[in-house]
Motif scaffolding. Structure first.
Motif, PDB file in Angstrom:
ATOM      1  N   ASP A 127      32.769  39.487  46.073  1.00  0.00           N
ATOM      2  CA  ASP A 127      32.557  38.251  45.325  1.00  0.00           C
ATOM      3  C   ASP A 127      31.357  38.309  44.387  1.00  0.00           C
ATOM      4  OD1 ASP A 127      34.753  37.185  46.565  1.00  0.00           O
ATOM      5  OD2 ASP A 127      33.629  35.935  47.986  1.00  0.00           O
ATOM      6  N   SER A 128      30.368  39.111  44.712  1.00  0.00           N
ATOM      7  CA  SER A 128      29.151  39.155  43.909  1.00  0.00           C
ATOM      8  C   SER A 128      29.280  40.002  42.642  1.00  0.00           C
ATOM      9  CB  SER A 128      27.990  39.698  44.756  1.00  0.00           C
ATOM     10  OG  SER A 128      28.281  41.019  45.211  1.00  0.00           O
ATOM     11  N   MET A 129      30.409  40.675  42.463  1.00  0.00           N
ATOM     12  CA  MET A 129      30.569  41.581  41.322  1.00  0.00           C
ATOM     13  C   MET A 129      30.659  40.823  39.997  1.00  0.00           C
ATOM     14  SD  MET A 129      33.175  44.636  42.418  1.00  0.00           S
ATOM     15  CE  MET A 129      32.565  46.095  43.268  1.00  0.00           C
ATOM     16  N   ILE A 148      33.484  44.968  37.823  1.00  0.00           N
ATOM     17  CA  ILE A 148      34.916  44.979  38.147  1.00  0.00           C
ATOM     18  C   ILE A 148      35.672  45.907  37.206  1.00  0.00           C
ATOM     19  CG2 ILE A 148      37.014  43.559  38.080  1.00  0.00           C
ATOM     20  CD1 ILE A 148      35.285  41.259  39.194  1.00  0.00           C
ATOM     21  N   MET A 149      35.336  45.866  35.912  1.00  0.00           N
ATOM     22  CA  MET A 149      36.027  46.731  34.955  1.00  0.00           C
ATOM     23  C   MET A 149      35.700  48.201  35.202  1.00  0.00           C
ATOM     24  SD  MET A 149      37.976  44.758  33.364  1.00  0.00           S
ATOM     25  CE  MET A 149      38.641  46.082  32.350  1.00  0.00           C
ATOM     26  N   VAL A 192      47.400  43.563  36.149  1.00  0.00           N
ATOM     27  CA  VAL A 192      46.702  43.703  37.422  1.00  0.00           C
ATOM     28  C   VAL A 192      46.225  42.327  37.874  1.00  0.00           C
ATOM     29  CG1 VAL A 192      44.741  44.795  38.579  1.00  0.00           C
ATOM     30  CG2 VAL A 192      45.870  45.974  36.681  1.00  0.00           C
ATOM     31  N   TRP A 193      46.275  42.081  39.162  1.00  0.00           N
ATOM     32  CA  TRP A 193      45.633  40.875  39.678  1.00  0.00           C
ATOM     33  C   TRP A 193      44.754  41.245  40.869  1.00  0.00           C
ATOM     34  CZ3 TRP A 193      46.647  39.148  44.658  1.00  0.00           C
ATOM     35  CH2 TRP A 193      47.832  39.578  45.262  1.00  0.00           C
ATOM     36  N   PHE A 194      43.737  40.419  41.091  1.00  0.00           N
ATOM     37  CA  PHE A 194      42.812  40.657  42.195  1.00  0.00           C
ATOM     38  C   PHE A 194      42.214  39.331  42.645  1.00  0.00           C
ATOM     39  CE2 PHE A 194      40.361  40.983  38.298  1.00  0.00           C
ATOM     40  CZ  PHE A 194      39.182  40.315  38.573  1.00  0.00           C
ATOM     41  N   ILE A 195      41.647  39.334  43.815  1.00  0.00           N
ATOM     42  CA  ILE A 195      41.051  38.133  44.399  1.00  0.00           C
ATOM     43  C   ILE A 195      39.529  38.252  44.389  1.00  0.00           C
ATOM     44  CG2 ILE A 195      40.876  36.672  46.453  1.00  0.00           C
ATOM     45  CD1 ILE A 195      43.615  36.605  45.124  1.00  0.00           C
ATOM     46  N   LYS A 196      38.886  37.196  43.912  1.00  0.00           N
ATOM     47  CA  LYS A 196      37.419  37.120  43.896  1.00  0.00           C
ATOM     48  C   LYS A 196      37.031  35.663  44.112  1.00  0.00           C
ATOM     49  CE  LYS A 196      33.474  38.276  40.894  1.00  0.00           C
ATOM     50  NZ  LYS A 196      32.912  36.935  40.667  1.00  0.00           N
ATOM     51  N   ASN A 197      36.086  35.424  45.013  1.00  0.00           N
ATOM     52  CA  ASN A 197      35.674  34.054  45.337  1.00  0.00           C
ATOM     53  C   ASN A 197      36.876  33.179  45.671  1.00  0.00           C
ATOM     54  OD1 ASN A 197      32.861  34.489  44.922  1.00  0.00           O
ATOM     55  ND2 ASN A 197      33.202  34.392  42.712  1.00  0.00           N
ATOM     56  N   ARG A 198      37.816  33.753  46.396  1.00  0.00           N
ATOM     57  CA  ARG A 198      39.035  33.064  46.850  1.00  0.00           C
ATOM     58  C   ARG A 198      39.948  32.632  45.711  1.00  0.00           C
ATOM     59  NH1 ARG A 198      37.033  29.190  51.908  1.00  0.00           N
ATOM     60  NH2 ARG A 198      36.061  30.873  53.131  1.00  0.00           N
ATOM     61  N   GLY A 199      39.685  33.122  44.506  1.00  0.00           N
ATOM     62  CA  GLY A 199      40.536  32.796  43.361  1.00  0.00           C
ATOM     63  C   GLY A 199      41.254  34.034  42.853  1.00  0.00           C
ATOM     64  N   MET A 200      42.398  33.832  42.225  1.00  0.00           N
ATOM     65  CA  MET A 200      43.189  34.938  41.695  1.00  0.00           C
ATOM     66  C   MET A 200      42.895  35.137  40.212  1.00  0.00           C
ATOM     67  SD  MET A 200      47.318  35.431  41.742  1.00  0.00           S
ATOM     68  CE  MET A 200      48.123  36.476  40.532  1.00  0.00           C
TER      69      MET A 200
END
Length: 223
Positions: free
Chosen positions: A4-6, A11-12, A84-92
């Protein structure tokens, strides 16, 4: 793995570390679908079943293979796009890659808020899962164009025009775009439509294919 802190840059960096893994998956998919396409004489673009997989870095990939026009030589008639999809801070979140002449043009990161607004304002179906919302958006809006929009409220903002409407984006630098929210064409003001229409005409004059419903631009077509 994504945490989550990224930041987007972190991320890229992780995203590009997947390149060899993704290329391997694309090569395998290309061999499989090329055999199916070898003797086909399809006039219209057909998308094959998506290939979905997850990398150990936490990215969920969707490969989209499709046929190119029948006048393209057989061995070159298979195209591929992916997101691409990913999850961060509980969001997509999602990432797409735009290329020009097979070179990277820019990456776009779509926020959870963007996907929420696309579902609410265009799809009008709040029961759809975020994965289905994203896939529908990608399939509906393969082609896009951009136009800079001066805005006191959003100084780094510009609109990205898609078939379904307009994406309000932020230029983050280093060929990275953040898509923040979405409005439908009937929500767009005159200034936004004028910028998009002028950009569309420029693209058409330079030989690129782009399509938007003419009813969205009647006030300019009549001038």
């Amino acid at each position: 793995m994504i945490v989550d802190s990224m930041s987007y840059d972190e991320i890229m960096k992780l995203y590009w570390e997947d390149k060899a893994f993704v290329n391997h998956k694309m090569e395998a998919g290309s061999k499989f679908y090329s055999r199916m396409l070898k003797n086909a004489r399809l006039k219209d673009r057909i998308f094959y079943d998506p290939i979905r997989f997850t990398s150990r870095r936490g990215f969920n990939y969707v490969l989209l293979f499709f046929n190119l026009p029948k006048d393209v030589p057989g061995k070159n008639r298979l195209g591929c796009n992916y997101y691409v999809w990913f999850i961060k801070n509980r969001g997509m979140y999602a990432i797409t890659l735009s290329t020009v002449n097979r070179s990277v043009y820019h990456n776009t990161i779509y926020t959870p808020h963007f996907l929420d607004r696309y579902r609410e304002r265009y799809l009008k179906d709040m029961t759809m899962s975020k994965q289905d919302v994203l896939h529908t958006y990608i399939m509906n809006n393969m082609k896009s164009m951009t136009g800079n929009v001066p805005s006191g409220k959003y100084p780094d903002a510009y609109w990205m025009a898609r078939n379904d409407g307009l994406c309000l984006c932020r230029n983050l630098g280093n060929s990275l775009i953040e898509a923040k929210t979405f409005i439908t064409w009937d929500m767009a003001g005159y200034d936004q439509k004028e910028i998009v229409f002028n950009g569309q005409q420029f693209i058409l004059k330079n030989g690129f294919e782009v399509s938007f419903p003419e009813e969205n631009f009647e006030e300019f077509l009549s001038e």
